[in-house]
Design a protein around this motif. Sequence first.
Motif, PDB file in Angstrom:
ATOM      1  N   GLU A 255       0.851  -1.196   0.000  1.00  0.00           N
ATOM      2  CA  GLU A 255       0.000   0.000   0.000  1.00  0.00           C
ATOM      3  C   GLU A 255       0.885   1.244   0.000  1.00  0.00           C
ATOM      4  N   GLU A 292      -1.042  -1.098  -4.128  1.00  0.00           N
ATOM      5  CA  GLU A 292      -2.319  -0.418  -3.908  1.00  0.00           C
ATOM      6  C   GLU A 292      -2.038   1.049  -3.634  1.00  0.00           C
ATOM      7  N   ASP A 342      -7.469   2.818  -4.444  1.00  0.00           N
ATOM      8  CA  ASP A 342      -8.477   3.149  -3.449  1.00  0.00           C
ATOM      9  C   ASP A 342      -9.525   4.027  -4.125  1.00  0.00           C
ATOM     10  N   ARG A 410     -10.269  -0.908  -4.310  1.00  0.00           N
ATOM     11  CA  ARG A 410     -10.541  -1.085  -2.880  1.00  0.00           C
ATOM     12  C   ARG A 410     -11.494   0.028  -2.492  1.00  0.00           C
ATOM     13  N   TRP A 488     -11.485  -6.366   3.781  1.00  0.00           N
ATOM     14  CA  TRP A 488     -10.422  -6.124   4.756  1.00  0.00           C
ATOM     15  C   TRP A 488     -10.830  -6.731   6.097  1.00  0.00           C
ATOM     16  N   PRO A 529      -5.017  -6.517   6.657  1.00  0.00           N
ATOM     17  CA  PRO A 529      -4.407  -5.211   6.382  1.00  0.00           C
ATOM     18  C   PRO A 529      -3.613  -4.641   7.566  1.00  0.00           C
ATOM     19  N   SER A 531      -2.449  -1.318   7.424  1.00  0.00           N
ATOM     20  CA  SER A 531      -2.578  -0.221   6.467  1.00  0.00           C
ATOM     21  C   SER A 531      -2.083   1.100   7.036  1.00  0.00           C
ATOM     22  N   LEU A 572      -1.560  -7.335   3.193  1.00  0.00           N
ATOM     23  CA  LEU A 572      -1.383  -5.935   2.815  1.00  0.00           C
ATOM     24  C   LEU A 572      -0.515  -5.244   3.861  1.00  0.00           C
ATOM     25  N   PHE A 574       1.531  -1.451   4.573  1.00  0.00           N
ATOM     26  CA  PHE A 574       1.731  -0.063   4.152  1.00  0.00           C
ATOM     27  C   PHE A 574       3.216   0.242   4.009  1.00  0.00           C
TER      28      PHE A 574
END
Length: 733
Positions: A255, A292, A342, A410, A488, A529, A531, A572, A574
Amino acid sequence: MRVTKEDWQADVREVEAVVSGRHPNPFGFLGLHEVNGQWVLRAFVPHAEMLSAFTLDDTALGHMIPRHPGGFFEAKVSISKRQPIRYHAKNAGGEWDVYDAYSFGPVLGPMDDYYMGEGNHLRLFDKLGAHEMEFEGIHGTHFAVWAPNAQRVSVVGPFNEWDGRRNPMRNRFENGIWEVFIPVLGTGTLYKYEIVGPDGVTQPLKADPFARQSEMRPKTASIVPDPTPFTWTDEKYLEERATRDWRRTPMSIYEVHLGSWRRRPDGGFLSYDQLAEQLVPYAADMGYTHIELLPISEHPYDPSWGYQPTGLYAPTARFGDPAGFARFVDAAHEAGLGVILDWVPAHFPTDAHGLSNFDGTALYEHADPRQGFHPDWNTAIYNFGRKEVVSFLLNNALYWLEKFHIDGLRVDAVASMLYLDYSRQQGEWVPNKFGGNENLEAVEFLRRVNTEAYRLHPGTFMIAEESTSWPGVSKPVDAGGLGFGFKWNMGFMNDTLRFMSRETIHRKYHHSDMTFGTVYAFSENFVLPLSHDEVVHGKGSLLEKMPGDDWQKFANLRAYFAFMWGHPGKKLLFMGQEFAQRDEWAEAKSLDWYLLDAGMHEGIRRLISDLNLAYRELPALHERDCEPEGFEWVIGNDHGNSVLAWLRKAPGSDPIMVVSNFTPVPRSGYKIPMPMAGKWVERINTDAGWYAGSNTGNQGAVVAKAVEGQHWPAEAELYLPPLSTLFLKFESV
């Protein structure tokens, strides 16, 4: 001497209405019209003192007669049929040519009206907005916008001095669409819409809802995009993508916020092309399957991270033009990486140039603030009960999938769409027709978007950020679900981070935080996630959430990452967390790449790369991510030692044993039941020296021996390094 008005001349009241910008039907008055058996030409050209008319083949039609000092001209012309007209204008300052927009017919046709009226037009992005084209023999741009309650809509820009009187649009009364073809205008033209509302009040100038390119903030004008089709080179990638069942395929997502992944030395943004050169190979080398992107639709406010978009169809100008973004996606596909965007259909900001009160009425939003205003974000809520709004958003999803070959969307803040009482107190919301709190119109909208996305773009997928227990989020629509491909898993993230943030001595009292997720792990197709939401607003980075001294923080984080990669569900992470960024994320600056010079940070990066490789190479870790037969607990109740062990399985593949020790106490001779006797190779050991761990373990492998009278047919004695996770792969003979 009294001058009498001839029967072909315009009524002075209509002339005044044109000059003042109040004429209700400029296409019925300006341009060529047959009046009492003779052709009459009328034009409004401010600043002109003299005006001559010509056909497109330069046949002179004569001088126009000035009828109003504001620039209105009129004349009888000898012509056989309606056709485009060119004017040559003069004043004391010079000469110029003007093409008459009112001598052209409509571009949109009756089938457009029909499908728009039904709400079933799935190519609105080819019809509304600004499209450069050849039309009736001349090059120009067609503009079209939905504003059903407006008295007048005009295209304005530098080309007409932002004067709304000059290019009012044709009202297609059947569906509230306004359109005009303006000759000569083309690529790069700045424009907005000037809209006079039903009360006669001129609204703040509006950007085009369907604009495919926008100015760089803080400027807000829309831009006529280059119509040249992009030359894609990803045909083979798309063909292979269409055959994928993503539930049974590795999906490890990186991400990224494009504005802060890395900055130029001067602090400026990298361009889409520079990101293609730097971000794409980095993510591919790290073993991710997808990038992402936090929203890249045009947005005016950097700290919104893109979640308050004003231009849903325009890739943000911060990093370049739309073709630059297409090159980024194409480069990602060439590297074997998918691109997920997103997407924000839950709400929109109330900036004056945006959708709010668009035609002087609550057009895109609900008029009632109990339905049309988000108290959490101070934003407007789309009216999902209006077919034109649903078409706008549905077409936007399909636009990104088709025009930019995006692999998945997403969908942000789905819970806020599903519940009418989301973040509201009693009396602050309006129940549905059955008296409940479900937003039935939003439910139908989501089902339709998902249905059309999967139907029209095989191999793409839709992901819901949905934080409640709404049933069937990732079930097919025909099975009563919302139709998303994935959801998620916010519960996994909350529970496991809460456990990992505790001092290790207390973890034995909260063991279920790490096991509870498997109770519902297969109720949806989940993405796990970690995230951006977990590393902002004072929450600190993942590293800083970990307890203990620096060595323990890194060991905890390594063990946690491997726990997550071994757990059922897609992954996922970040950006920045793959090398243990110390500071929490800030959108206004680059990640701290210098940390990779330190062994502990580089060790985390190596671990994530190796976890991604193992996840992709070992079918047992991904082929049954969403199905219960791919997971089996081996040790789930060793609270006292904070040890967990489970098996990952896939048909026809060697199983993987995952073992986590969440205390700093090394455990020698720890007995683990095994599904079969034989050699089990240590594929991942988060305590390895390669990852800057203490380099203890099982010398690369253990041997499970057959046992009798036990629930499991074999058993192995392991050395469990402190704060570690092991992946053990059975070696088939």
